[in-house]
Motif scaffolding. Structure first.
Motif: not given
Length: 954
Positions: A423-437, A629-632
């Protein structure tokens, strides 16, 4: 044996849940992202006091005179060679195994650390393993003063073992169940072998789901893992596993021993006044056992199928070569494809996928990944892509790192990367705190590498949206934004998951005596959640130990009384087996009110500009950096918000087709049947209609012999006593930097490496493997006709191949099945010639008569060997068993060894295996486990050749 035939196809749909072959997903995506596939490490308890002879014997196993001397190598009977290992040694023990009579142990054990002094001494450089010894021992269980002793082969039979030594820059990586595609030889174009990543060259019909993979590519041209199988079974405890001077198993930064043994408990409990051997002869055997009454060997060692075995016969089979053939042999539609996949695969199908592509086989096939097995229905009727490993089949690889949960010990960020050429694709799945960058930088060890980075910022006003930017980071600077090339596929927010299950066992005491049959670890976890007493649980996969063995696995519900300061959190790797998961039911947590964000992004593999990273599905590993990060809003992450590592990328397996078949096919104990008996002249087993080649006549062998199974019939009582034992290894080694490993010694002359390839002082003796039965792994020996003279009762199997068929290009330094070039920047094959330095013939007693290898082009015997049979009840001399099979070893005259045969890669080889057929036998093997080094063309000046290659490298 329970048999379900093709005629009951309609009934099969109703019976699928009963037999664990269900057309369901084995776990949802969230559960799979939740897991961390790290190979457990646990050092076993220290050994007890050694018990043996006080008389030293350098030519005897373990230097123990009471074991008798090693038989000489069969090709050095008339020389002055004495079988003495060279160099120094260190000992390593495997973990304890505890089984009952007739029970099979066959699974990976936790990794064991090599001695600290060895790891320290060879940190960053190579050790040269010159040989090794094996034993099966018990004792030392009650106290350190209790003596350790060798276990006779008639009490626990070591069918085989897989032993991998790994360096510190290697990670044992879960690759998923590859099944028959692991046995495919490298495909060729115009007679030249081509590089493939999906064809793994294991030596078992059902290889381990774990393989060593390099954490980082490149570096020294030294192997980072070694697969030691020169005679890997009970018949070989008294076989001399030695390599000549100037050769050995090179290993960079030695670190761990990884063991996957197969044992069958044949220790029948003795009654009062009985000796162990008397109890053995009176032992209960299943009705399908072929060993005669009062035989000196146990029929259990041949893995008979019993009434506990479930044989499912359908109208479908798997195919890993060619195509399904005519339209009548092809699955007709999507419904039939997914139904057939569910019938053939144990434990269910991960995903059912419909696609239209000319790049894959048509119409129906399976693909194994590190997550599980997927079923595909390809609607492209004009696809002519063959099944199995082929050049040009698009590569798909998956990597993951980190687990995020409300357990403070887990990560702050979790990443999954899927790269798909189709499919010529890269799928990137990231899980992290919801309220931080949060952000990920690829192909980097730090910001100093100024990597391509993806940054996710939550909505500044607290909304549900996100902003995704791509940038090139500066050296500890925000860097430069790039034009967008990613697409946001999903953005979800939810509670922090509970602590993930671990690939470990748990010390908590069981709530009840009996385990509960379940189909997955998720079901086990739910049982624990529903039980007020349950605080911890362990899932044991694929067990067949029940009276009615119809479940995929077993669930053990526990109290959490082991979670004490003394026992840490109650988890332990000691006693772990492959596929085992354990978990705890978490109580209230301070993190219960916190949320995590899961973002799924896609983009093309090729970077939009030279600053965008280009993803390559063929790479073995990918370094990365991460930050939360520590902020949004994107900014400084702070001293505790950064991290990184190396993501191991695991390719999916080759497509294995599902075909209709006019002959009987299906599965045994949930293992898909594959018609992999080769045609003559590759081997004679299919030509001679060997019973092992057909599912309806298959009555015994490895497919009926899986971990935890009992080899007695369902109505036969399994004795309660258990026996505890483990494997012991002694590794002999030299230090290439401190000894004259390959240098010319005036007293002994040049090494064999210098002779066959001048300029190379020493070489790694690389893996070279072939079977007389060619990829089938085993075969049956029918009993000779009644009235046949005993001396005429000889069953013969013949195989043919070329040298190049047993050699493979390396897919990295941790590839243990390959022939690595000894000089940097050289391609495979390094030469058109090899020199054989060691051959061990894997041949099961009690029936093995001989094995012979012949150079068909010159009509010369390369190697011939016969087993050394025991005559007593002493270990390594057991009557009825082969105590040792002398190898063929080549070296120099100064060592007392014959000069090695120099073989062209196109040399034609014939192998012959002979077995006593006075009575029938099942699961017989004729494996050639070899080691070779590269040799120069004998007709050319080798010194000029090596000089040219070194000049090219510079």
């Amino acid at each position: 044996m329970v048999i379900i035939t093709k005629g009951l196809l309609v009934v099969l749909l109703l019976l699928q849940p009963l037999f664990g072959s269900r057309n369901i997903a084995i776990a949802d995506d969230d559960d799979l992202d939740y897991l961390s596939y790290d190979y457990p490490t646990a050092d076993p308890p220290p050994p007890g006091m050694f018990f043996g002879s006080s008389k030293p014997c350098p030519t005897c196993p373990w230097n123990r005179a009471e074991l008798g001397p090693y038989p000489k190598p069969f090709n050095a009977q008339n020389t002055q060679f004495e079988p003495i290992h060279r160099g120094q040694y260190f000992d390593v023990y495997g973990h304890w195994m505890e089984t009952r009579y007739s029970q099979v142990f066959w699974t990976a054990q936790p990794a064991v650390s090599l001695p600290q002094e060895i790891r320290d001494k060879f940190q960053g450089r190579a050790i040269l393993i010159t040989g090794y010894e094996t034993d099966v021992v018990s004792g030392g269980l009650l106290s350190p003063e209790e003596p350790e002793f060798s276990v006779p082969e008639f009490e626990v039979y070591n069918h085989h073992y897989n032993l991998i030594l790994t360096g510190k820059d290697v990670k044992m990586t879960r690759i998923g169940t590859r099944r028959q595609d692991s046995l495919l030889k490298s495909p060729e174009i115009n007679g030249t072998m081509i590089r493939t990543r999906t064809g793994r060259h294991a030596i078992e019909v059902h290889p381990s789901e774990w393989e060593p993979r390099d954490i980082m590519s490149g570096g020294k041209m030294i192997p980072t893992a070694q697969f030691l199988v020169q005679g890997n079974g009970g018949e070989h405890r008294k076989s001399f596993k030695h390599l000549p001077r100037g050769t050995g198993h090179l290993l960079l930064s030695p670190d761990k021993l990884n063991l996957n043994p197969m044992f069958i408990n044949t220790k029948f409990p003795a009654q009062k006044g009985q000796s162990p051997r008397q109890a053995f002869r009176n032992a209960t055997r299943p009705r399908t056992s072929l060993s005669p009454p009062n035989a000196d060997y146990s029929g259990l060692m041949e893995c008979p199928c019993t009434t506990r075995t479930h044989k499912l016969i359908t109208g479908f089979e798997t195919c890993n070569q060619g195509t399904c053939g005519d339209d009548k042999d092809k699955v007709k539609d999507q419904e039939e494809c997914f139904m057939a996949a569910a019938q053939l695969m144990p434990g269910g199908i991960l995903n059912n996928i419909t696609l239209k592509s000319t790049k894959f086989p048509s119409p129906c096939y399976l693909v194994a990944s590190s997550k599980g097995t997927e079923a595909y229905f390809n609607t492209q009727k004009k696809s002519n892509v063959p099944c199995g490993t082929q050049e040009g089949v698009p590569i798909r690889s998956i990597g993951q790192s980190g687990v995020i949960s409300n357990d403070n010990a887990t990560s702050k960020i979790a990443i999954q990367l899927e790269l798909d050429q189709a499919s010529d694709s890269a799928t990137i799945t990231i899980t992290a705190p919801a309220d931080k960058w949060f952000g990920i930088g690829f192909d980097a060890a730090g910001m100093v590498d100024t990597p391509y980075t993806i940054v996710v910022e939550p909505d500044a006003q607290g909304g549900s949206g996100i902003t995704v930017t791509e940038r090139v980071l500066g050296n500890h600077e925000p860097g430069t934004p790039l034009e967008s090339s990613v697409t946001i596929q999903s953005n979800t927010v939810g509670p922090v998951p509970p602590p993930p299950p671990l690939q470990m066992t748990h010390r908590g005491s069981p709530i009840r005596q009996e385990d509960v049959g379940v189909g997955s670890w998720q079901a086990c976890r739910e049982l624990c959640r529903d039980n007020p007493e349950c605080e911890a649980w362990t899932y044991l996969p694929g067990t067949r130990s029940f009276e009615a063995p119809l479940q995929d696995g077993a669930c053990r519900l526990r109290h959490d009384d082991a979670s004490t300061p003394d026992n840490s959190d109650g988890f332990t790797s000691d006693g772990w087996s492959d596929g085992m998961w354990s978990g705890v039911i978490a109580g209230n947590s301070d993190d219960d009110d916190k949320l995590v964000r899961k973002v799924v992004l896609t983009r093309p593999l090729k970077g939009a500009t030279h600053n965008h990273y280009t993803f390559d599905p063929t790479i073995a590993s990918l370094p990365y950096i991460e930050a939360v990060g520590g902020t949004r809003q994107f900014g400084y992450h702070g001293p505790n918000g950064r991290g990184g590592g190396v993501m191991i990328m695991v390719e999916t397996g080759a497509p294995v087709c599902i075909c209709r078949t006019g002959k009987l096919s299906g599965s045994i104990n949930g293992i898909p049947w594959s018609d992999n008996c080769h045609d003559y002249p590759d081997t004679t087993i299919k030509r001679d209609n060997n019973p092992s080649c057909s599912i309806d006549t298959y009555q015994g062998g490895m497919i009926c012999c899986h971990h935890d199974i009992f080899l007695l019939d369902a109505d036969q009582e399994i004795p309660a006593p258990t026996f505890k034992f483990r494997m012991k290894f002694r590794f002999w080694y030299e230090d290439p930097e401190e000894t004259t490993v390959g240098a010319v010694d005036s007293t002994v002359g040049p090494s064999i490496s210098q002779i066959v390839y001048p300029g190379l002082d020493y070489q790694n003796a690389f893996f070279f493997f072939r079977e007389t039965e060619i990829a089938h792994g085993e075969y049956d020996v029918p009993a000779c006709a009644e009235g046949t003279p005993v001396e005429a009762c000889v069953h013969t199997v013949i195989g043919t191949f070329q040298v190049k068929d047993g050699l493979h290009e390396c897919q990295g330094r941790a590839d243990v099945y390959c022939a690595m070039p000894p000089v940097a920047n050289q391609t495979f094959p390094f030469s058109q010639h090899i020199a054989l330095v060691h051959i061990s013939a894997h041949c099961h007693g009690p029936a093995c008569i001989s094995m012979e290898m012949i150079n068909e082009d010159t009509n010369e015997t390369i190697c011939y060997t016969e087993p050394h049979y025991g005559v007593s009840d002493m270990p390594m001399d057991e009557a009825g068993y082969a105590a040792g099979i002398p190898p063929c070893i080549w070296g120099t005259p100064e060592e007392g060894l014959p000069f090695p045969p120099i073989l062209n890669l196109k040399t034609n080889i014939t192998v012959i295996k002979k077995v006593n057929s006075t009575v029938g036998h099942r699961g017989v093997m004729g494996h050639w486990q070899m080691r070779a080094i590269w040799a120069a063309d004998p007709s050319k000046d080798a010194k000029d050749k090596i000089d040219d290659e070194e000049a090219t490298a510079k």
